[in-house]
Write a protein that holds these residues in place. Structure first.
Motif, PDB file in Angstrom:
ATOM      1  N   PRO A  27      59.929 -37.287  12.812  1.00 39.49           N
ATOM      2  CA  PRO A  27      60.552 -36.923  14.093  1.00 39.49           C
ATOM      3  C   PRO A  27      59.624 -36.027  14.905  1.00 39.49           C
ATOM      4  O   PRO A  27      58.833 -35.247  14.344  1.00 39.49           O
ATOM      5  CB  PRO A  27      61.814 -36.166  13.665  1.00 39.49           C
ATOM      6  CG  PRO A  27      62.082 -36.600  12.261  1.00 39.49           C
ATOM      7  CD  PRO A  27      60.737 -36.870  11.654  1.00 39.49           C
ATOM      8  N   ARG A  77      71.929 -36.403  17.219  1.00 40.44           N
ATOM      9  CA  ARG A  77      70.863 -35.948  18.101  1.00 40.44           C
ATOM     10  C   ARG A  77      71.349 -36.021  19.541  1.00 40.44           C
ATOM     11  O   ARG A  77      71.941 -37.020  19.962  1.00 40.44           O
ATOM     12  CB  ARG A  77      69.588 -36.793  17.945  1.00 40.44           C
ATOM     13  CG  ARG A  77      68.447 -36.347  18.858  1.00 40.44           C
ATOM     14  CD  ARG A  77      67.159 -37.107  18.592  1.00 40.44           C
ATOM     15  NE  ARG A  77      66.111 -36.696  19.519  1.00 40.44           N
ATOM     16  CZ  ARG A  77      65.370 -35.609  19.397  1.00 40.44           C
ATOM     17  NH1 ARG A  77      65.554 -34.787  18.358  1.00 40.44           N
ATOM     18  NH2 ARG A  77      64.433 -35.308  20.282  1.00 40.44           N
ATOM     19  N   SER A  83      68.047 -32.515  16.890  1.00 37.42           N
ATOM     20  CA  SER A  83      68.627 -33.322  15.814  1.00 37.42           C
ATOM     21  C   SER A  83      69.256 -32.436  14.748  1.00 37.42           C
ATOM     22  O   SER A  83      68.795 -31.310  14.507  1.00 37.42           O
ATOM     23  CB  SER A  83      67.553 -34.217  15.177  1.00 37.42           C
ATOM     24  OG  SER A  83      67.079 -35.182  16.096  1.00 37.42           O
ATOM     25  N   LEU A 182      65.006 -40.112  11.529  1.00 38.07           N
ATOM     26  CA  LEU A 182      64.409 -41.111  12.418  1.00 38.07           C
ATOM     27  C   LEU A 182      65.452 -42.113  12.916  1.00 38.07           C
ATOM     28  O   LEU A 182      65.284 -42.707  13.985  1.00 38.07           O
ATOM     29  CB  LEU A 182      63.279 -41.851  11.696  1.00 38.07           C
ATOM     30  CG  LEU A 182      62.017 -41.030  11.442  1.00 38.07           C
ATOM     31  CD1 LEU A 182      61.019 -41.837  10.616  1.00 38.07           C
ATOM     32  CD2 LEU A 182      61.384 -40.596  12.760  1.00 38.07           C
ATOM     33  N   GLU A 185      66.511 -40.612  16.100  1.00 40.85           N
ATOM     34  CA  GLU A 185      65.449 -40.065  16.946  1.00 40.85           C
ATOM     35  C   GLU A 185      65.369 -40.782  18.294  1.00 40.85           C
ATOM     36  O   GLU A 185      65.198 -40.147  19.339  1.00 40.85           O
ATOM     37  CB  GLU A 185      64.108 -40.166  16.207  1.00 40.85           C
ATOM     38  CG  GLU A 185      62.915 -39.658  16.986  1.00 40.85           C
ATOM     39  CD  GLU A 185      62.782 -38.139  16.953  1.00 40.85           C
ATOM     40  OE1 GLU A 185      61.817 -37.623  17.542  1.00 40.85           O
ATOM     41  OE2 GLU A 185      63.632 -37.472  16.328  1.00 40.85           O
TER      42      GLU A 185
END
Length: 428
Positions: A27, A77, A83, A182, A185
């Protein structure tokens, strides 16, 4: 309501070549610390509430390892907040403070129907939803998994490898946490890209109706005979042997629920079917069979043998039927013999919907579900014009946009004449 069919605007252009794809391994802001207590949870809620725009949400379960479908990790997030990786177990199984912090905020999920139930279980329910996977189906992307969509639309390749992991494991490995972070993300960026294609194709209203249907969908009703979903049960024909399948399945399910272990980890479906087909006469014969002779199975041998004995002690009146009770029309491949007129209607309906799918760039199953089409063609409404068909579609659960598009085509298909039988050459 129509859809733009210009290929240049369909969202189905070639994905970026490998030379343009960037591997996203971490990230941008690093992997956030795990939120694992009430104080950290309150801080996360306050930060998310102060953010802006939609919030990306994901959840990790332990399917294949646990009986329950609970969330073992929740990822969020939001712009202006960053996040968060939240451990629901460590936080006492109650994340309602997050749900309250995000009231009125659009939640962005991928394949939302898979996660909404486990999120609701910890007190998180969206007021508004955008499902990138479902939106991708409406647009007509050839592949709608999170990884392929992110690569196709954003030119970014996500880390793979832990989606089917045992997320109930503690502590969670660092590389799993990276993978989880992720997943959210780029989810809001992906949402914006898919939404732009929906708008270009004039399908935004379709998507909004679909998202609301997913958001408000009630929990599925329990199956009348869930044991019939045992893999390979079609090999078991005798009702007495089916009683063995049922008793073994129910005994396994009871133990799996008590231990919160995936049923197949206690006893594979193949072993249940094997025991029903081989009909061991004694406990010793059961434990000599493959799978049952393993050390773990020997510890449970008395349980499995007791289930078999219960099945064999049943009178014939207690045996299950050799086939489940009908739920809706018979299989379509048998319509030609049972009801040629219905078969003709179904063939015409499928052809009309295939043409609509090609014109709109949306898969047939998203235009109208196949089960709904079968039910309509098997038992048409009394008023079989476009208005009557639209009403029937709505009653069966179709969304307004689906009824608007499909009703005229299906109404015409329902008027299909019964084909004349082929002449017998021997009679000429």
């Amino acid at each position: 309501m129509t859809a733009d069919t210009d290929p240049a605007q369909s969202g189905q252009d070639d994905p970026p070549g490998d030379e343009t794809v960037v591997d996203l391994l971490e990230p941008a802001e690093g992997v956030p610390p795990l939120v694992a207590d009430r104080a950290a949870l309150s801080d996360a809620a306050a930060a998310l509430a102060s953010g802006h725009g939609p919030v990306a949400v994901d959840a990790e379960r332990a399917s294949g390892y646990r009986y329950s479908a609970r969330a073992y990790l929740v990822q969020l997030r939001r712009d202006g907040a960053g996040s968060f990786l939240v451990d629901p177990i460590a936080c006492g199984g109650d994340l309602s403070v997050l749900g309250e912090a995000l009231r009125g905020v659009e939640w962005v999920l991928h394949a939302a129907s898979q996660d909404l139930a486990c999120l609701a279980e910890v007190g998180m329910r969206p007021d508004s939803l955008f499902d990138t996977e479902l939106a991708g189906r409406l647009v007509g992307y050839p592949r709608v998994g999170l990884g392929p969509l992110t690569e196709h639309l954003l030119g970014v390749r996500l880390q793979k490898g832990h989606g089917a992991a045992d997320w109930s494991r503690r502590p969670l490995p660092d590389d799993w946490l990276t993978y989880a972070a992720l997943d959210v993300e780029l989810l809001v960026e992906l949402r914006d890209a898919v939404a732009a294609d929906l708008e270009r194709q004039h399908k935004t209203a379709w998507a909004q109706q679909e998202f609301e249907a997913v958001r408000l969908a009630p929990p599925p009703l329990p199956r009348a005979e869930p044991w019939r979903r045992t893999s390979g049960v079609h090999k078991v024909r005798r009702p007495g042997a089916l009683a063995v399948v049922r008793e073994l399945w129910e005994s396994r399910d009871e133990l799996a629920a008590a231990r919160d272990v995936a049923p197949g980890r206690l006893l594979p479906d193949a072993a249940i079917v094997d025991a029903a087909l081989r009909e061991p006469a004694r406990r010793d014969e059961l434990v000599a069979m493959p799978v049952f002779r393993g050390r773990a199975q020997r510890r449970l041998a008395d349980r499995w043998w007791s289930a078999i004995e219960r099945a064999r002690a049943l009178p014939r009146s207690g045996w299950p039927a050799s086939a489940p009770p009908p739920d809706g029309p018979p299989p379509a491949h048998r319509w030609g013999d049972k009801d040629p007129a219905a078969a003709a209607r179904l063939a015409a309906a499928r052809a009309a919907l295939a043409g609509l799918s090609e014109r709109t760039g949306t898969p047939v199953e998203n235009l109208v579900t196949p089960d709904l089409v079968r039910r309509l063609c098997w038992a048409p409404p009394e008023q079989a014009d476009a208005e009557g068909v639209a009403a029937a579609l709505a009653e069966l659960g179709a969304r307004p946009w689906q009824a608007e598009l499909a009703a005229p085509l299906l109404a015409e298909a329902l008027q299909t004449p019964v084909p004349e039988p082929e002449p017998d050459p021997q009679e000429s």
